[in-house]
Scaffold this active site. Structure first.
Site, PDB file in Angstrom:
ATOM      1  N   ARG A 153       0.814  -1.231   0.000  1.00 27.19           N
ATOM      2  CA  ARG A 153       0.000   0.000   0.000  1.00 27.19           C
ATOM      3  C   ARG A 153       0.844   1.277   0.000  1.00 27.19           C
ATOM      4  NH1 ARG A 153      -3.613  -2.726   3.847  1.00 27.19           N
ATOM      5  NH2 ARG A 153      -5.225  -3.709   2.586  1.00 27.19           N
ATOM      6  N   ASN A 175       1.885  20.203 -20.076  1.00 30.50           N
ATOM      7  CA  ASN A 175       1.568  19.408 -21.268  1.00 30.50           C
ATOM      8  C   ASN A 175       1.659  20.233 -22.545  1.00 30.50           C
ATOM      9  OD1 ASN A 175       1.005  17.105 -19.721  1.00 30.50           O
ATOM     10  ND2 ASN A 175      -1.001  17.951 -19.208  1.00 30.50           N
ATOM     11  N   HIS A 220       1.254  13.479 -28.629  1.00 34.42           N
ATOM     12  CA  HIS A 220       0.680  12.148 -28.426  1.00 34.42           C
ATOM     13  C   HIS A 220       0.077  11.615 -29.720  1.00 34.42           C
ATOM     14  CE1 HIS A 220       0.389  12.978 -23.833  1.00 34.42           C
ATOM     15  NE2 HIS A 220       1.560  12.524 -24.200  1.00 34.42           N
ATOM     16  N   ARG A 255      -1.216  22.571 -13.576  1.00 34.29           N
ATOM     17  CA  ARG A 255      -0.216  21.557 -13.924  1.00 34.29           C
ATOM     18  C   ARG A 255      -0.325  21.162 -15.395  1.00 34.29           C
ATOM     19  NH1 ARG A 255       2.215  16.412 -10.551  1.00 34.29           N
ATOM     20  NH2 ARG A 255       3.473  15.646 -12.279  1.00 34.29           N
TER      21      ARG A 255
HETATM   22  N1  GLY Z   1       5.024  15.586 -17.425  1.00 28.77           N
HETATM   23  C1  GLY Z   1       3.906  16.363 -17.100  1.00 28.77           C
HETATM   24  C2  GLY Z   1       3.652  16.396 -15.629  1.00 28.77           C
HETATM   25  O1  GLY Z   1       4.431  15.887 -14.852  1.00 28.77           O
HETATM   26  O2  GLY Z   1       2.634  16.927 -15.235  1.00 28.77           O
END
Ligand code: GLY
Length: 372
Positions: free
Chosen positions: A122, A246, A253, A242
């Site tokens: 875990r 990207n 992709h 975050r």
């Molecule tokens: N590689 C993108 C991130 O870590 O959010």
């Protein structure tokens, strides 16, 4: 002297140690984390051949008992079967809940071992020892761990932060120029997404860095990690900002899928082309001037990197099919693609409000250049 960047996540905060000869200091860095002097290392065949003996010698000298599992190199290692193999091997080694396991390799090993650590008993702690530029500036930091499945890349995983990242820039000297430059695609990404100053620094210093300038390498890894650490501390689970990390990745992709995740296009190369395409799209949408995508492409060309769809060898599907591949992206929300667009270099933002016809046109123009 090492550079230290801290990822500020409260009681889960951790340091990224960046410098020369960091592998030789491993035992000292690990000592405060170890309840007993024992670790398990997972690596790949290439890294084992080049660097494992050095790591094992350092641990032996430091009185730390260790065992190593060596997996094949390459993206296909991030599989269910290697996850199970790694977890069972940790259990064979009697790795306990309070022990530390070490991911010693590039992004593939980091992602796989991080995920194995997340589910073993875990959750056990792990240390990232990234050996590629891409892993040092991106994948080893921030706690994204995953394996691939037949449905796609990184579809099964967990957020599990490492307890320490040890980035020895000396190991970058053993990368092929192509692998180094692929990692550079992620370095450039940081300038493009959030810092014109850093991008301008890269315009001046990245050629020397690629040639082996160690001070420039340390500085670039440090700035990249600082930028990533700040974003991860604000938005660990990617509910907002975050996603900026990207930049270029939705295009990338689709291109990786179209080229079969093969040697035709390395991930970092796809990120670099994807960044150029994201800036081209931003310019067409009137978000930034045409000077921005031109400057990105010019920099990539100066670095000897792929900058356009025309630089990808072999056949590519049409623009419509590439857009369909984008819709396989993990970040599709209620059928809408998420894009990172820019108001200029260093001024990126996350949006779902992009006219897909403009994206198609950008791709179609890029594909036309291939046949011209
Ligand atoms: N590689 C993108 C991130 O870590 O959010």
């Amino acid at each position: 002297m090492n550079e230290i960047v801290t990822v500020g996540l409260g009681n889960r905060a951790y340091d990224i140690v960046i410098g020369q000869g960091v592998i030789a200091q491993t035992a000292n860095h690990l000592a405060p984390l170890l309840p007993r002097p024992k670790v398990a290392i997972v690596t790949d065949e290439n890294v084992a051949r080049l660097h494992l003996t050095a790591l094992k010698d350092v641990l032996s000298t430091g009185g730390i008992v260790h065992a190593a599992l060596t997996l094949p190199a390459g993206e296909s290692t991030k599989s269910w079967s290697n996850l199970s193999k790694t977890v069972e091997w940790f259990l064979d080694q009697q790795i306990e809940r309070n022990d530390i396991v070490i991911a010693f390799g590039g992004g593939v090993i980091g992602d796989l071992v991080g995920f194995a650590a997340a589910i073993l008993r875990r959750g056990v702690r792990y240390v990232q020892m990234p050996t590629s530029l891409l892993a040092q500036v991106d994948s080893s930091v921030g706690g994204k761990t995953a394996i691939n499945t037949p449905h796609g890349k990184n579809l099964v995983g967990a957020f599990h932060q490492p307890s320490l990242v040890l980035a020895d820039v000396d190991v970058l000297g053993s990368l092929t120029p192509r692998d180094f430059l692929a990692g550079y695609g992620e370095v450039m990404k940081y300038g493009l997404l959030g810092s014109l100053d850093f991008f301008e620094w890269l315009e001046r210093n990245a050629p020397a860095m690629a040639q082996g300038d160690v001070a420039a390498r340390i500085s670039a890894v440090k700035t990249s990690c600082q930028m990533k650490a700040e974003i991860v501390a604000r938005d660990e689970k990617e509910r907002g900002d975050r996603a900026l990390l990207n930049l270029g990745h939705t295009f990338c992709h689709a291109l990786e899928a179209a080229t079969g995740y093969s040697d035709r296009l390395l991930h970092g190369e796809g990120v670099a082309i994807g960044c150029a395409l994201a800036f081209e799209t931003s310019a067409r949408l009137g978000l930034c001037s045409q000077e921005s995508p031109s400057r990105v492409r010019e920099h990539l060309a100066k670095m000897g990197m792929k900058a356009d769809l025309a630089d990808i060898p072999g056949d590519l599907p049409g623009a419509e099919d590439l857009v369909q591949l984008m819709y396989q992206d993990k970040k599709v929300v209620e059928g809408n693609l998420t894009f990172i667009m820019a108001n200029g270099i260093g001024q990126s933002f996350v949006t779902q409000d992009v006219d897909i016809e403009v994206v198609k046109q950008v791709l179609s123009d890029g594909l036309d250049q291939r046949s011209a």
